[in-house]
Design an enzyme around this catalytic site. Structure first.
Site, PDB file in Angstrom:
ATOM      1  N   TYR A  61       0.982  -1.215   0.020  1.00 38.45           N
ATOM      2  CA  TYR A  61      -0.071   0.085  -0.009  1.00 38.45           C
ATOM      3  C   TYR A  61       0.954   1.366  -0.090  1.00 38.45           C
ATOM      4  O   TYR A  61       0.090   2.332  -0.033  1.00 38.45           O
ATOM      5  CB  TYR A  61      -0.911  -0.057   1.325  1.00 38.45           C
ATOM      6  CG  TYR A  61      -1.921  -1.140   1.107  1.00 38.45           C
ATOM      7  CD1 TYR A  61      -2.736  -1.228   0.206  1.00 38.45           C
ATOM      8  CD2 TYR A  61      -1.934  -2.052   2.160  1.00 38.45           C
ATOM      9  CE1 TYR A  61      -3.706  -2.419   0.057  1.00 38.45           C
ATOM     10  CE2 TYR A  61      -2.743  -3.290   2.096  1.00 38.45           C
ATOM     11  CZ  TYR A  61      -3.534  -3.310   1.025  1.00 38.45           C
ATOM     12  OH  TYR A  61      -4.709  -4.413   0.843  1.00 38.45           O
ATOM     13  N   HIS A  99      -8.598   1.967  -6.087  1.00 35.49           N
ATOM     14  CA  HIS A  99      -7.800   1.138  -5.119  1.00 35.49           C
ATOM     15  C   HIS A  99      -6.554   1.275  -5.075  1.00 35.49           C
ATOM     16  O   HIS A  99      -5.847   1.431  -6.423  1.00 35.49           O
ATOM     17  CB  HIS A  99      -7.905  -0.451  -5.432  1.00 35.49           C
ATOM     18  CG  HIS A  99      -9.392  -1.017  -5.203  1.00 35.49           C
ATOM     19  ND1 HIS A  99     -10.071  -1.283  -4.153  1.00 35.49           N
ATOM     20  CD2 HIS A  99     -10.549  -0.841  -6.009  1.00 35.49           C
ATOM     21  CE1 HIS A  99     -11.503  -1.435  -4.275  1.00 35.49           C
ATOM     22  NE2 HIS A  99     -11.620  -1.165  -5.460  1.00 35.49           N
TER      23      HIS A  99
HETATM   24  O1  CA2 Z   1      -5.785  -1.438  -2.647  1.00 37.24           O
HETATM   25  C1  CA2 Z   1      -6.950  -1.207  -2.033  1.00 37.24           C
HETATM   26  O2  CA2 Z   1      -6.803   0.240  -2.102  1.00 37.24           O
HETATM   27  C2  CA2 Z   1      -7.709  -1.955  -1.250  1.00 37.24           C
HETATM   28  O3  CA2 Z   1      -8.898  -1.392  -1.336  1.00 37.24           O
HETATM   29  C3  CA2 Z   1      -7.107  -1.945   0.028  1.00 37.24           C
HETATM   30  C4  CA2 Z   1      -8.171  -2.714   0.904  1.00 37.24           C
HETATM   31  C5  CA2 Z   1      -8.220  -4.243   0.591  1.00 37.24           C
HETATM   32  O4  CA2 Z   1      -9.217  -5.000   1.109  1.00 37.24           O
HETATM   33  C6  CA2 Z   1      -8.746  -3.854  -1.017  1.00 37.24           C
HETATM   34  O5  CA2 Z   1      -8.949  -5.273  -1.490  1.00 37.24           O
HETATM   35  C7  CA2 Z   1      -7.873  -3.407  -2.028  1.00 37.24           C
HETATM   36  C8  CA2 Z   1      -7.550  -2.967   2.341  1.00 37.24           C
HETATM   37  C9  CA2 Z   1      -7.169  -1.651   3.126  1.00 37.24           C
HETATM   38  C10 CA2 Z   1      -6.155  -2.076   4.160  1.00 37.24           C
HETATM   39  O6  CA2 Z   1      -5.193  -1.211   4.274  1.00 37.24           O
HETATM   40  C11 CA2 Z   1      -4.062  -1.363   5.123  1.00 37.24           C
HETATM   41  C12 CA2 Z   1      -2.934  -0.553   5.252  1.00 37.24           C
HETATM   42  C13 CA2 Z   1      -1.998  -0.715   5.800  1.00 37.24           C
HETATM   43  C14 CA2 Z   1      -1.755  -1.709   6.594  1.00 37.24           C
HETATM   44  C15 CA2 Z   1      -2.898  -2.752   6.733  1.00 37.24           C
HETATM   45  C16 CA2 Z   1      -3.917  -2.450   5.860  1.00 37.24           C
END
Ligand code: CA2
Length: 160
Positions: A22, A100
């Site tokens: 991310y 995303h």
């Molecule tokens: O890629 C993306 O932006 C997502 O929407 C992010 C979601 C995921 O469930 C989607 O499939 C794709 C998850 C967000 C979690 O973000 C975190 C950031 C840092 C540490 C842990 C989780």
């Protein structure tokens, strides 16, 4: 022009964990840069994050009531589970861009399906924070094209 930017569950953790997926930037930094870009384009944006499905639905409904012109949404994990969020977006009928950070089509199988995509005007994924900026530009360009065609229709109407 007024745009609501919604971020779903766990996106408040950005910049603290999983930077290989991310990135390093926090959500606050990404939203700050987006807000500055919007101001430069003469657009007003409001950014919200929630870990709760019902809160995201309430925000979508509010955007409809308060005559926002569009929604940018990263629904996080609700992308792959939430019929209710999809119904809310379909019900308000505002042009909505799904964003995303990661490429959901290159990850686990369960991330490939989005309940939101069929009711969005488009989906941007895999481009990191720039995805939000592209979504903003897409909504601005859509809105100005719409205004141009409204004006053209009005000027083409015969006058009595
Ligand atoms: O890629 C993306 O932006 C997502 O929407 C992010 C979601 C995921 O469930 C989607 O499939 C794709 C998850 C967000 C979690 O973000 C975190 C950031 C840092 C540490 C842990 C989780």
């Amino acid at each position: 022009m007024k745009i609501l930017v919604l971020n779903g569950p766990n996106l408040n953790l950005l910049g603290t964990r999983e930077p290989e997926i991310y990135g390093q930037q926090t959500l606050a930094e990404i939203m700050q840069a987006l807000t500055e870009e919007a101001v430069a384009c003469g657009v007003s944006i409001e950014t919200q994050q929630s870990n709760h499905e019902g809160e995201l639905i309430d925000q979508v409904q509010r955007a409809g009531r308060e005559s926002f012109n569009g929604i940018i949404i990263n629904p996080g994990g609700y992308t792959h589970t939430s019929v209710a969020l999809r119904d809310a977006i379909a019900a308000v009928g505002l042009p909505t861009v799904e964003v995303h950070l990661s490429n959901i089509h290159a990850r686990e199988e369960f991330r490939r399906h989005s309940y939101i995509a069929p009711v969005a005007v488009g989906q941007i994924c895999g481009l990191g924070p720039v995805g939000y900026s592209l979504a903003l530009r897409a909504l601005i360009s859509r809105d100005s094209n719409w205004r141009l065609s409204e004006n053209r229709d009005r000027s083409e109407k015969p006058t009595d």
